[in-house]
Design a protein around this motif. Structure first.
Motif, PDB file in Angstrom:
ATOM      1  N   GLY A 159       0.808  -1.215   0.000  1.00  0.00           N
ATOM      2  CA  GLY A 159       0.000   0.000   0.000  1.00  0.00           C
ATOM      3  C   GLY A 159       0.835   1.255   0.000  1.00  0.00           C
ATOM      4  O   GLY A 159       1.544   1.554  -0.963  1.00  0.00           O
ATOM      5  N   GLU A 160       0.831   1.983   1.120  1.00  0.00           N
ATOM      6  CA  GLU A 160       1.503   3.268   1.193  1.00  0.00           C
ATOM      7  C   GLU A 160       2.893   3.161   1.818  1.00  0.00           C
ATOM      8  O   GLU A 160       3.507   4.187   2.109  1.00  0.00           O
ATOM      9  CB  GLU A 160       0.651   4.268   2.005  1.00  0.00           C
ATOM     10  N   LYS A 161       3.368   1.969   2.035  1.00  0.00           N
ATOM     11  CA  LYS A 161       4.702   1.799   2.616  1.00  0.00           C
ATOM     12  C   LYS A 161       5.760   1.857   1.518  1.00  0.00           C
ATOM     13  O   LYS A 161       5.536   1.439   0.389  1.00  0.00           O
ATOM     14  CB  LYS A 161       4.795   0.470   3.359  1.00  0.00           C
ATOM     15  N   LEU A 162       6.926   2.375   1.904  1.00  0.00           N
ATOM     16  CA  LEU A 162       8.055   2.472   0.977  1.00  0.00           C
ATOM     17  C   LEU A 162       9.258   1.751   1.585  1.00  0.00           C
ATOM     18  O   LEU A 162       9.565   1.921   2.777  1.00  0.00           O
ATOM     19  CB  LEU A 162       8.413   3.933   0.708  1.00  0.00           C
ATOM     20  N   GLN A 163       9.938   0.972   0.748  1.00  0.00           N
ATOM     21  CA  GLN A 163      11.148   0.284   1.187  1.00  0.00           C
ATOM     22  C   GLN A 163      12.355   0.970   0.549  1.00  0.00           C
ATOM     23  O   GLN A 163      12.413   1.146  -0.671  1.00  0.00           O
ATOM     24  CB  GLN A 163      11.127  -1.187   0.790  1.00  0.00           C
ATOM     25  N   PHE A 164      13.309   1.388   1.390  1.00  0.00           N
ATOM     26  CA  PHE A 164      14.521   2.053   0.928  1.00  0.00           C
ATOM     27  C   PHE A 164      15.675   1.060   1.037  1.00  0.00           C
ATOM     28  O   PHE A 164      15.946   0.518   2.119  1.00  0.00           O
ATOM     29  CB  PHE A 164      14.814   3.287   1.777  1.00  0.00           C
ATOM     30  N   ILE A 165      16.360   0.831  -0.104  1.00  0.00           N
ATOM     31  CA  ILE A 165      17.425  -0.178  -0.174  1.00  0.00           C
ATOM     32  C   ILE A 165      18.732   0.524  -0.547  1.00  0.00           C
ATOM     33  O   ILE A 165      18.862   1.090  -1.648  1.00  0.00           O
ATOM     34  CB  ILE A 165      17.104  -1.265  -1.211  1.00  0.00           C
ATOM     35  N   PHE A 166      19.684   0.515   0.410  1.00  0.00           N
ATOM     36  CA  PHE A 166      21.011   1.054   0.153  1.00  0.00           C
ATOM     37  C   PHE A 166      21.934  -0.082  -0.270  1.00  0.00           C
ATOM     38  O   PHE A 166      21.927  -1.158   0.328  1.00  0.00           O
ATOM     39  CB  PHE A 166      21.580   1.722   1.412  1.00  0.00           C
ATOM     40  N   ARG A 167      22.730   0.184  -1.261  1.00  0.00           N
ATOM     41  CA  ARG A 167      23.742  -0.792  -1.701  1.00  0.00           C
ATOM     42  C   ARG A 167      25.111  -0.098  -1.746  1.00  0.00           C
ATOM     43  O   ARG A 167      25.241   1.081  -1.477  1.00  0.00           O
ATOM     44  CB  ARG A 167      23.374  -1.368  -3.074  1.00  0.00           C
ATOM     45  N   ASN A 168      26.101  -0.887  -2.119  1.00  0.00           N
ATOM     46  CA  ASN A 168      27.475  -0.384  -2.250  1.00  0.00           C
ATOM     47  C   ASN A 168      27.999   0.155  -0.913  1.00  0.00           C
ATOM     48  O   ASN A 168      28.746   1.135  -0.866  1.00  0.00           O
ATOM     49  CB  ASN A 168      27.552   0.703  -3.321  1.00  0.00           C
ATOM     50  N   ILE A 169      27.565  -0.470   0.173  1.00  0.00           N
ATOM     51  CA  ILE A 169      28.094  -0.132   1.490  1.00  0.00           C
ATOM     52  C   ILE A 169      29.200  -1.102   1.870  1.00  0.00           C
ATOM     53  O   ILE A 169      30.257  -0.703   2.364  1.00  0.00           O
ATOM     54  CB  ILE A 169      26.958  -0.158   2.529  1.00  0.00           C
ATOM     55  N   ASN A 170      28.953  -2.358   1.582  1.00  0.00           N
ATOM     56  CA  ASN A 170      29.965  -3.381   1.794  1.00  0.00           C
ATOM     57  C   ASN A 170      30.709  -3.569   0.478  1.00  0.00           C
ATOM     58  O   ASN A 170      30.145  -4.085  -0.493  1.00  0.00           O
ATOM     59  CB  ASN A 170      29.291  -4.680   2.237  1.00  0.00           C
ATOM     60  N   HIS A 171      31.976  -3.130   0.445  1.00  0.00           N
ATOM     61  CA  HIS A 171      32.726  -3.178  -0.829  1.00  0.00           C
ATOM     62  C   HIS A 171      33.010  -4.607  -1.272  1.00  0.00           C
ATOM     63  O   HIS A 171      33.193  -4.857  -2.470  1.00  0.00           O
ATOM     64  CB  HIS A 171      34.047  -2.413  -0.685  1.00  0.00           C
ATOM     65  N   LYS A 172      33.015  -5.523  -0.297  1.00  0.00           N
ATOM     66  CA  LYS A 172      33.195  -6.916  -0.678  1.00  0.00           C
ATOM     67  C   LYS A 172      31.918  -7.477  -1.293  1.00  0.00           C
ATOM     68  O   LYS A 172      31.985  -8.444  -2.059  1.00  0.00           O
ATOM     69  CB  LYS A 172      33.587  -7.750   0.545  1.00  0.00           C
ATOM     70  N   ASN A 173      30.820  -6.907  -0.956  1.00  0.00           N
ATOM     71  CA  ASN A 173      29.530  -7.337  -1.502  1.00  0.00           C
ATOM     72  C   ASN A 173      28.714  -6.089  -1.851  1.00  0.00           C
ATOM     73  O   ASN A 173      27.807  -5.692  -1.109  1.00  0.00           O
ATOM     74  CB  ASN A 173      28.779  -8.209  -0.488  1.00  0.00           C
ATOM     75  N   PRO A 174      29.030  -5.427  -2.980  1.00  0.00           N
ATOM     76  CA  PRO A 174      28.395  -4.145  -3.323  1.00  0.00           C
ATOM     77  C   PRO A 174      26.865  -4.232  -3.413  1.00  0.00           C
ATOM     78  O   PRO A 174      26.177  -3.255  -3.161  1.00  0.00           O
ATOM     79  CB  PRO A 174      29.015  -3.792  -4.679  1.00  0.00           C
ATOM     80  N   GLN A 175      26.352  -5.383  -3.812  1.00  0.00           N
ATOM     81  CA  GLN A 175      24.909  -5.521  -3.967  1.00  0.00           C
ATOM     82  C   GLN A 175      24.208  -5.908  -2.662  1.00  0.00           C
ATOM     83  O   GLN A 175      22.980  -6.070  -2.641  1.00  0.00           O
ATOM     84  CB  GLN A 175      24.593  -6.579  -5.039  1.00  0.00           C
ATOM     85  N   GLY A 176      24.970  -6.046  -1.600  1.00  0.00           N
ATOM     86  CA  GLY A 176      24.371  -6.402  -0.316  1.00  0.00           C
ATOM     87  C   GLY A 176      23.410  -5.295   0.157  1.00  0.00           C
ATOM     88  O   GLY A 176      23.818  -4.125   0.226  1.00  0.00           O
ATOM     89  N   PRO A 177      22.152  -5.641   0.468  1.00  0.00           N
ATOM     90  CA  PRO A 177      21.157  -4.612   0.802  1.00  0.00           C
ATOM     91  C   PRO A 177      21.199  -4.204   2.285  1.00  0.00           C
ATOM     92  O   PRO A 177      21.386  -5.046   3.163  1.00  0.00           O
ATOM     93  CB  PRO A 177      19.831  -5.285   0.478  1.00  0.00           C
ATOM     94  N   TYR A 178      21.008  -2.911   2.501  1.00  0.00           N
ATOM     95  CA  TYR A 178      20.779  -2.334   3.827  1.00  0.00           C
ATOM     96  C   TYR A 178      19.457  -1.564   3.705  1.00  0.00           C
ATOM     97  O   TYR A 178      19.393  -0.594   2.946  1.00  0.00           O
ATOM     98  CB  TYR A 178      21.923  -1.396   4.233  1.00  0.00           C
ATOM     99  N   THR A 179      18.467  -2.036   4.419  1.00  0.00           N
ATOM    100  CA  THR A 179      17.117  -1.532   4.127  1.00  0.00           C
ATOM    101  C   THR A 179      16.402  -1.000   5.375  1.00  0.00           C
ATOM    102  O   THR A 179      16.755  -1.365   6.502  1.00  0.00           O
ATOM    103  CB  THR A 179      16.237  -2.649   3.526  1.00  0.00           C
ATOM    104  N   PHE A 180      15.446  -0.154   5.103  1.00  0.00           N
ATOM    105  CA  PHE A 180      14.452   0.217   6.113  1.00  0.00           C
ATOM    106  C   PHE A 180      13.122   0.483   5.391  1.00  0.00           C
ATOM    107  O   PHE A 180      13.114   0.826   4.204  1.00  0.00           O
ATOM    108  CB  PHE A 180      14.889   1.424   6.956  1.00  0.00           C
ATOM    109  N   VAL A 181      12.020   0.274   6.119  1.00  0.00           N
ATOM    110  CA  VAL A 181      10.676   0.482   5.567  1.00  0.00           C
ATOM    111  C   VAL A 181      10.045   1.689   6.282  1.00  0.00           C
ATOM    112  O   VAL A 181      10.095   1.773   7.517  1.00  0.00           O
ATOM    113  CB  VAL A 181       9.789  -0.762   5.736  1.00  0.00           C
ATOM    114  N   LEU A 182       9.459   2.577   5.492  1.00  0.00           N
ATOM    115  CA  LEU A 182       8.868   3.805   6.032  1.00  0.00           C
ATOM    116  C   LEU A 182       7.410   3.907   5.576  1.00  0.00           C
ATOM    117  O   LEU A 182       7.070   3.495   4.471  1.00  0.00           O
ATOM    118  CB  LEU A 182       9.669   5.016   5.543  1.00  0.00           C
ATOM    119  N   ARG A 183       6.614   4.457   6.440  1.00  0.00           N
ATOM    120  CA  ARG A 183       5.218   4.745   6.094  1.00  0.00           C
ATOM    121  C   ARG A 183       4.869   6.159   6.551  1.00  0.00           C
ATOM    122  O   ARG A 183       5.537   6.727   7.424  1.00  0.00           O
ATOM    123  CB  ARG A 183       4.257   3.745   6.754  1.00  0.00           C
TER     124      ARG A 183
END
Length: 236
Positions: A159-183
């Motif tokens: 619905g109205e929730k948004l998921q924010f996915i940060f990548r390129n934080i772990n240089h050994k695993n650039p695609q590794g997700p760091y996420t939070f969900v906001l409403r």
């Protein structure tokens, strides 16, 4: 001839003729009177019969009228009794009517208040919806900016929730997700639903976002905390 010369004979004869005439007259008058009497009696009999018939009819009419008057009198008594009973009940009825009028007035006041509250709620909801739409527009605007600079991906979920996915934080695993969900709540307040991995400073960052409404700074601070968490984990 000697008898004719007698003067008394003529007078006697005239007297006799007068007597006979009177008898005949009396007799004739008697017959006339008898006939008149019979006619009079007959006429009187008819007249009395007519009078009796008229009186009988009048009596019947009077009896009917008296019965009608009696019926009207009884009905009037009944109505007067009913009026007295209603008059005795009138104060109570008036009190009930006044109570109902007061209740009606209170209901009208409540309805008017509900209408006013409904109007205010509609205006508030409209204003909040507009604010939420503006916030979503702002999020969409900064999406492109942060997508490249912060390697951020934004997804709309549930619905109205948004998921924010940060990548390129772990240089050994650039695609590794760091996420939070906001409403965004119905009151137009930003709320963090979940965070993975958990951040100790997320509650503080959420309060700052609610106070300043500066979402760009919030995202930058969240990414900074994810980087700090990764570095702390790597060092440990």
């Amino acid at each position: 001839m000697a008898s004719i010369k007698d003067l008394d004979v003529g007078e006697k004869f005239s007297s006799k003729l007068e007597e006979i005439r009177n008898k005949l007259l009396v007799q004739a008058m008697g017959e006339v009177m008898n006939e008149a009497t019979v006619d009079f009696c007959q006429a009187h009999k008819h007249y009395m019969k007519s009078v009796l018939d008229t009186c009988s009819k009048k009596c019947r009419e009077d009896e009917s009228m008296f019965e009608t008057i009696q019926a009207y009198t009884e009905e009037l008594k009944r109505q007067n009794s009913s009026v007295r009973e209603r008059s005795a009940e009138q104060p109570e009825i008036v009190g009930e009517i006044e109570d109902k009028e007061n209740q009606k007035a209170l209901l009208i006041q409540k309805i008017e208040k509900l209408k006013q509250d409904q109007i205010r709620n509609r205006e508030l909801i409209h204003s909040q919806n507009k604010a939420n739409k503006d916030r979503l527009k702002n999020l969409n605007k900064i999406k492109d900016i942060f997508q490249e600079q912060l390697c951020l991906e934004i997804r709309k979920i549930q619905g109205e929730k948004l998921q924010f996915i940060f990548r390129n934080i772990n240089h050994k695993n650039p695609q590794g997700p760091y996420t939070f969900v906001l409403r965004i709540s119905e009151d137009g307040v930003y709320q963090i639903v979940s965070c993975d991995p958990p951040l100790v400073q997320m509650d503080h960052l959420e309060r700052r976002l609610q106070e300043t409404n500066n979402f760009s700074a919030f995202l930058a601070n969240v990414r900074r905390e994810f980087v700090a968490l990764h570095n702390a984990t790597k060092t440990g």
